[in-house]
Design a protein around this motif. Sequence first.
Motif, PDB file in Angstrom:
ATOM      1  N   ARG A  37      -9.836  28.339 -19.022  1.00  0.00           N
ATOM      2  CA  ARG A  37      -9.922  29.371 -17.974  1.00  0.00           C
ATOM      3  C   ARG A  37     -10.842  28.927 -16.827  1.00  0.00           C
ATOM      4  O   ARG A  37     -11.716  29.663 -16.397  1.00  0.00           O
ATOM      5  N   LEU A  38     -10.607  27.691 -16.360  1.00  0.00           N
ATOM      6  CA  LEU A  38     -11.436  27.112 -15.303  1.00  0.00           C
ATOM      7  C   LEU A  38     -10.588  26.611 -14.144  1.00  0.00           C
ATOM      8  O   LEU A  38      -9.465  26.133 -14.335  1.00  0.00           O
ATOM      9  N   ILE A  39     -11.164  26.702 -12.950  1.00  0.00           N
ATOM     10  CA  ILE A  39     -10.641  26.016 -11.772  1.00  0.00           C
ATOM     11  C   ILE A  39     -11.363  24.669 -11.750  1.00  0.00           C
ATOM     12  O   ILE A  39     -12.592  24.621 -11.854  1.00  0.00           O
ATOM     13  N   CYS A  40     -10.619  23.592 -11.628  1.00  0.00           N
ATOM     14  CA  CYS A  40     -11.202  22.242 -11.654  1.00  0.00           C
ATOM     15  C   CYS A  40     -10.954  21.558 -10.313  1.00  0.00           C
ATOM     16  O   CYS A  40      -9.887  21.719  -9.714  1.00  0.00           O
ATOM     17  N   ALA A  41     -11.941  20.804  -9.866  1.00  0.00           N
ATOM     18  CA  ALA A  41     -11.817  20.063  -8.611  1.00  0.00           C
ATOM     19  C   ALA A  41     -12.389  18.666  -8.823  1.00  0.00           C
ATOM     20  O   ALA A  41     -13.599  18.499  -8.940  1.00  0.00           O
ATOM     21  N   LYS A  42     -11.495  17.690  -8.894  1.00  0.00           N
ATOM     22  CA  LYS A  42     -11.933  16.287  -9.001  1.00  0.00           C
ATOM     23  C   LYS A  42     -12.253  15.792  -7.596  1.00  0.00           C
ATOM     24  O   LYS A  42     -11.422  15.904  -6.695  1.00  0.00           O
ATOM     25  N   HIS A  43     -13.453  15.247  -7.424  1.00  0.00           N
ATOM     26  CA  HIS A  43     -13.839  14.703  -6.128  1.00  0.00           C
ATOM     27  C   HIS A  43     -13.709  13.188  -6.176  1.00  0.00           C
ATOM     28  O   HIS A  43     -14.176  12.533  -7.107  1.00  0.00           O
ATOM     29  N   THR A  78     -16.236  22.262 -11.910  1.00  0.00           N
ATOM     30  CA  THR A  78     -15.461  23.338 -12.526  1.00  0.00           C
ATOM     31  C   THR A  78     -16.154  24.665 -12.275  1.00  0.00           C
ATOM     32  O   THR A  78     -17.376  24.731 -12.102  1.00  0.00           O
ATOM     33  N   GLY A  79     -15.347  25.713 -12.252  1.00  0.00           N
ATOM     34  CA  GLY A  79     -15.884  27.052 -12.092  1.00  0.00           C
ATOM     35  C   GLY A  79     -14.898  28.083 -12.606  1.00  0.00           C
ATOM     36  O   GLY A  79     -13.697  27.846 -12.623  1.00  0.00           O
ATOM     37  N   ARG A  80     -15.428  29.220 -13.000  1.00  0.00           N
ATOM     38  CA  ARG A  80     -14.577  30.316 -13.470  1.00  0.00           C
ATOM     39  C   ARG A  80     -14.016  31.125 -12.309  1.00  0.00           C
ATOM     40  O   ARG A  80     -12.996  31.798 -12.448  1.00  0.00           O
ATOM     41  N   THR A  81     -14.682  31.033 -11.159  1.00  0.00           N
ATOM     42  CA  THR A  81     -14.231  31.737  -9.953  1.00  0.00           C
ATOM     43  C   THR A  81     -14.339  30.789  -8.767  1.00  0.00           C
ATOM     44  O   THR A  81     -15.030  29.763  -8.823  1.00  0.00           O
TER      45      THR A  81
END
Length: 127
Positions: A37-43, A78-81
Amino acid sequence: MSLTVDDLRAIDDKLSKRDINLDPGGYFIIYLDRESRLICAKHFTNVIDERGLAIDPETGKVIPAKGKVERTQSTLFTGRTAKELCVAIFEQTQPCPVTMLDHAAYLGREFVRAESALVDGGEYIQD
């Protein structure tokens, strides 16, 4: 006269086709980890050449805008929101990996779209 959902979609689709300047701080690949239940952002870091193209700093090759690219991210955020993810990237990471305001605005929009898809179970495809 009010705008319809189709009107809004048409505006967004048109704006998605505009030319943009790439952030020398790098780029993000955004996706959902539904199990966690996470939004993920690979940099990923990059170098912008004189033509305005993103170059892999390790290989010196142009990074294609479409298709699969085998690279290792610099950082995974990563973040939940959307807000939690923005705080992690823009407030808690120094130096901030985003160096352009238009890139920051784009990421905020994308994180909100990803959050909505995570909550309602819809599909998320990064713009």
